[in-house]
Motif scaffolding. Structure first.
Motif, mmCIF file in Angstrom:
data_model
loop_
_atom_site.group_PDB
_atom_site.id
_atom_site.type_symbol
_atom_site.label_atom_id
_atom_site.label_comp_id
_atom_site.label_asym_id
_atom_site.label_seq_id
_atom_site.Cartn_x
_atom_site.Cartn_y
_atom_site.Cartn_z
ATOM 1 N N GLN A 104 0.851 -1.187 0.000
ATOM 2 C CA GLN A 104 0.000 0.000 0.000
ATOM 3 C C GLN A 104 0.890 1.241 0.000
ATOM 4 O O GLN A 104 1.718 1.413 0.887
ATOM 5 C CB GLN A 104 -0.930 0.041 1.219
ATOM 6 C CG GLN A 104 -1.917 1.205 1.114
ATOM 7 C CD GLN A 104 -2.916 1.257 2.258
ATOM 8 O OE1 GLN A 104 -2.567 0.987 3.401
ATOM 9 N NE2 GLN A 104 -4.140 1.637 1.952
ATOM 10 N N ARG A 108 -0.920 -11.615 2.386
ATOM 11 C CA ARG A 108 -2.206 -12.174 1.959
ATOM 12 C C ARG A 108 -2.090 -13.687 1.878
ATOM 13 O O ARG A 108 -1.136 -14.206 1.313
ATOM 14 C CB ARG A 108 -2.591 -11.628 0.571
ATOM 15 C CG ARG A 108 -2.734 -10.108 0.508
ATOM 16 C CD ARG A 108 -3.958 -9.633 1.273
ATOM 17 N NE ARG A 108 -4.125 -8.202 1.296
ATOM 18 C CZ ARG A 108 -3.931 -7.441 2.375
ATOM 19 N NH1 ARG A 108 -3.483 -7.972 3.510
ATOM 20 N NH2 ARG A 108 -4.166 -6.151 2.356
ATOM 21 N N ASN A 152 5.565 -5.170 8.562
ATOM 22 C CA ASN A 152 4.976 -5.383 9.887
ATOM 23 C C ASN A 152 5.646 -6.560 10.573
ATOM 24 O O ASN A 152 5.854 -7.609 9.964
ATOM 25 C CB ASN A 152 3.483 -5.682 9.756
ATOM 26 C CG ASN A 152 2.714 -4.471 9.288
ATOM 27 O OD1 ASN A 152 2.454 -3.551 10.057
ATOM 28 N ND2 ASN A 152 2.372 -4.456 7.998
ATOM 29 N N ASP A 156 3.195 1.259 15.145
ATOM 30 C CA ASP A 156 1.937 1.113 14.415
ATOM 31 C C ASP A 156 0.758 1.280 15.370
ATOM 32 O O ASP A 156 0.907 1.111 16.584
ATOM 33 C CB ASP A 156 1.895 -0.303 13.816
ATOM 34 C CG ASP A 156 1.056 -0.396 12.557
ATOM 35 O OD1 ASP A 156 0.265 0.522 12.292
ATOM 36 O OD2 ASP A 156 1.201 -1.401 11.839
ATOM 37 N N GLU A 190 -9.748 7.717 4.009
ATOM 38 C CA GLU A 190 -10.718 7.252 3.013
ATOM 39 C C GLU A 190 -11.380 8.362 2.205
ATOM 40 O O GLU A 190 -12.041 8.083 1.202
ATOM 41 C CB GLU A 190 -11.793 6.385 3.697
ATOM 42 C CG GLU A 190 -11.225 5.076 4.249
ATOM 43 C CD GLU A 190 -12.267 4.159 4.839
ATOM 44 O OE1 GLU A 190 -13.435 4.567 4.946
ATOM 45 O OE2 GLU A 190 -11.898 3.030 5.209
ATOM 46 N N TYR A 241 -7.404 4.019 1.606
ATOM 47 C CA TYR A 241 -8.139 3.681 0.388
ATOM 48 C C TYR A 241 -8.363 4.902 -0.510
ATOM 49 O O TYR A 241 -8.506 4.764 -1.711
ATOM 50 C CB TYR A 241 -9.496 3.043 0.734
ATOM 51 C CG TYR A 241 -9.412 1.730 1.488
ATOM 52 C CD1 TYR A 241 -8.208 1.024 1.576
ATOM 53 C CD2 TYR A 241 -10.542 1.176 2.092
ATOM 54 C CE1 TYR A 241 -8.137 -0.176 2.269
ATOM 55 C CE2 TYR A 241 -10.475 -0.032 2.778
ATOM 56 C CZ TYR A 241 -9.269 -0.702 2.867
ATOM 57 O OH TYR A 241 -9.214 -1.895 3.537
HETATM 58 P P1 C2E Z 1 -1.781 -2.585 10.011
HETATM 59 O O1 C2E Z 1 -0.329 -2.876 9.932
HETATM 60 O O2 C2E Z 1 -2.205 -1.518 10.924
HETATM 61 O O3 C2E Z 1 -2.215 -2.324 8.510
HETATM 62 C C1 C2E Z 1 -3.238 -1.461 8.138
HETATM 63 C C2 C2E Z 1 -4.488 -2.203 7.738
HETATM 64 O O4 C2E Z 1 -5.481 -1.263 7.357
HETATM 65 C C3 C2E Z 1 -4.324 -3.123 6.536
HETATM 66 O O5 C2E Z 1 -5.220 -4.208 6.712
HETATM 67 C C4 C2E Z 1 -4.789 -2.245 5.384
HETATM 68 O O6 C2E Z 1 -5.219 -2.977 4.260
HETATM 69 C C5 C2E Z 1 -5.933 -1.539 6.050
HETATM 70 N N1 C2E Z 1 -6.239 -0.255 5.403
HETATM 71 C C6 C2E Z 1 -5.446 0.538 4.663
HETATM 72 N N2 C2E Z 1 -6.077 1.644 4.264
HETATM 73 C C7 C2E Z 1 -7.329 1.567 4.785
HETATM 74 C C8 C2E Z 1 -8.481 2.436 4.712
HETATM 75 O O7 C2E Z 1 -8.480 3.489 4.119
HETATM 76 N N3 C2E Z 1 -9.576 2.015 5.398
HETATM 77 C C9 C2E Z 1 -9.618 0.842 6.083
HETATM 78 N N4 C2E Z 1 -10.735 0.512 6.711
HETATM 79 N N5 C2E Z 1 -8.556 0.002 6.150
HETATM 80 C C10 C2E Z 1 -7.428 0.374 5.510
HETATM 81 P P2 C2E Z 1 -4.795 -5.704 6.426
HETATM 82 O O8 C2E Z 1 -3.911 -5.774 5.229
HETATM 83 O O9 C2E Z 1 -6.040 -6.513 6.436
HETATM 84 O O10 C2E Z 1 -3.907 -6.060 7.697
HETATM 85 C C11 C2E Z 1 -4.440 -6.046 8.985
HETATM 86 C C12 C2E Z 1 -3.355 -6.168 10.015
HETATM 87 O O11 C2E Z 1 -2.717 -7.445 9.930
HETATM 88 C C13 C2E Z 1 -2.233 -5.151 9.868
HETATM 89 O O12 C2E Z 1 -2.599 -3.910 10.432
HETATM 90 C C14 C2E Z 1 -1.126 -5.830 10.620
HETATM 91 O O13 C2E Z 1 -1.258 -5.614 12.007
HETATM 92 C C15 C2E Z 1 -1.385 -7.296 10.309
HETATM 93 N N6 C2E Z 1 -0.479 -7.718 9.213
HETATM 94 C C16 C2E Z 1 -0.625 -7.586 7.879
HETATM 95 N N7 C2E Z 1 0.439 -8.085 7.222
HETATM 96 C C17 C2E Z 1 1.299 -8.527 8.176
HETATM 97 C C18 C2E Z 1 2.589 -9.145 8.146
HETATM 98 O O14 C2E Z 1 3.224 -9.364 7.087
HETATM 99 N N8 C2E Z 1 3.152 -9.479 9.351
HETATM 100 C C19 C2E Z 1 2.511 -9.232 10.530
HETATM 101 N N9 C2E Z 1 3.129 -9.591 11.674
HETATM 102 N N10 C2E Z 1 1.323 -8.645 10.595
HETATM 103 C C20 C2E Z 1 0.706 -8.278 9.442
#
Ligand code: C2E
Ligand code: MG
Ligand code: MG
Ligand code: MG
Length: 280
Positions: A45, A63, A118, A179, A239, A258
């Motif tokens: 992103q 993913r 992350n 974060d 957003e 987004y």
């Molecule tokens: P995070 O690191 O705080 O990542 C931000 C999350 O918010 C991401 O969800 C992203 O897709 C989402 N997001 C971005 N822009 C917007 C927006 O405008 N509105 C909304 N509602 N959401 C937005 P995602 O990809 O589903 O990941 C969720 C969480 O999972 C991440 O939060 C992080 O804590 C964890 N995560 C994701 N990838 C990894 C990884 O490779 N390793 C680890 N340890 N954790 C991960």
């Protein structure tokens, strides 16, 4: 009769919860298999300067593509991967993959592009994690200053543990950001003691910034604090345009969400890089 029904109800209930457990066991097993078979990819992103609109970096987000179950979002499996320690192997893959991609981008001219990765507190409990990071940085030959590690403060059991980890990571040459800032309850008082580079304002505050006075006040306080102690601030979850406007007014200079772009493939991200000049 009543007794039998009651017993039956109990059975159903028990069977219900047993099924849940079984489902969970199966999913854990699938996760493990998927890690071995490589059913994961990274999306990226982009992050932007809110004033100039230029690209400042990207965040890697994992993913899971299960062959039968389809795409499973991180919120559904990261907590499970942490509980089962599968996050250690998965996190290593994420690091290697993101660093390789960073190297590819560096070689194609985006030398100053920052890639955020992350990392879970569970990964950092592994005694070998710093050696592993060092190994991956060397192996992929990426310049460490372009790698940013995102840590969630609230995931750390103790403050000293986090502080120590941040220090050691910075010795590897990477930058570190906190974060989901603002969600942990003691964050404000001790952020100045953490040798981090950036705080990421949690999307919960950004979400209603244009309609909620309280969220605005919290963001203002975070931005003021960050400016005072020389930290970068970035807002996540932007957003709409109104949110950008308010963030600019509050002095927050960087953001992702987004409104700008959803997490997307590395190739799609390159379109942004062509369109938006990478900062020097
Ligand atoms: P995070 O690191 O705080 O990542 C931000 C999350 O918010 C991401 O969800 C992203 O897709 C989402 N997001 C971005 N822009 C917007 C927006 O405008 N509105 C909304 N509602 N959401 C937005 P995602 O990809 O589903 O990941 C969720 C969480 O999972 C991440 O939060 C992080 O804590 C964890 N995560 C994701 N990838 C990894 C990884 O490779 N390793 C680890 N340890 N954790 C991960
Ligand atoms: Mg993050
Ligand atoms: Mg976050
Ligand atoms: Mg998080």
């Amino acid at each position: 009769e009543a007794k039998a029904r009651g017993g039956g109800g109990y059975e159903v209930y028990r069977r219900g919860s047993a099924t849940k457990t079984l489902e969970r066991i199966l999913l854990e097993n699938e996760l493990k298999k998927s890690i071995q078979q490589g059913h994961f990819n990274l999306e990226y992103q982009p992050k932007f300067n809110l004033k100039s609109g230029t690209l400042t970096g990207v965040e890697a987000l994992v993913r899971w593509h299960h062959p039968d179950l389809g795409m499973i979002p991180p919120d559904k499996f990261i907590p499970m991967a942490e509980e089962t320690k599968n996050i250690v192997a998965l996190g290593e893959w994420v690091l290697r993959e993101a660093c390789s991609q960073a190297k590819k981008w560096q070689e194609s001219g985006y030398r100053t592009l920052r890639i955020a990765i992350n990392m879970s507190a569970v990964q950092l409990e592994e005694p070998t994690i710093l050696d592993k990071m060092k190994e991956i940085l060397q192996e992929t030959n990426v310049s460490p200053e372009s790698i940013e590690i995102e840590l969630t403060e609230s995931a750390f059991a103790d403050r000293e543990g986090l502080q120590e980890m941040v220090q050691q990571m910075r010795e590897l040459g990477v930058t570190v950001s906190i974060d989901d800032f603002g969600t942990g309850y003691s964050t404000f008082s001790y952020i100045k003691e953490l040798p981090v580079d950036t705080v990421k304002i949690d999307k919960a505050f950004v979400n209603d910034i244009h309609v909620n006075e309280e969220s605005r006040a919290i963001i203002k306080a975070i931005v003021t604090l960050a400016n005072t102690i020389g930290l970068n601030v970035i807002a996540e979850g932007i957003e709409c345009e109104e949110q950008v406007k308010v963030l600019n007014e509050l002095g927050c200079r960087e953001g992702q969400g987004y409104y700008y772009s959803k997490p997307t493939s590395a190739t799609n991200c390159e379109k942004f890089m062509g369109k938006w000049k990478v900062n020097e």
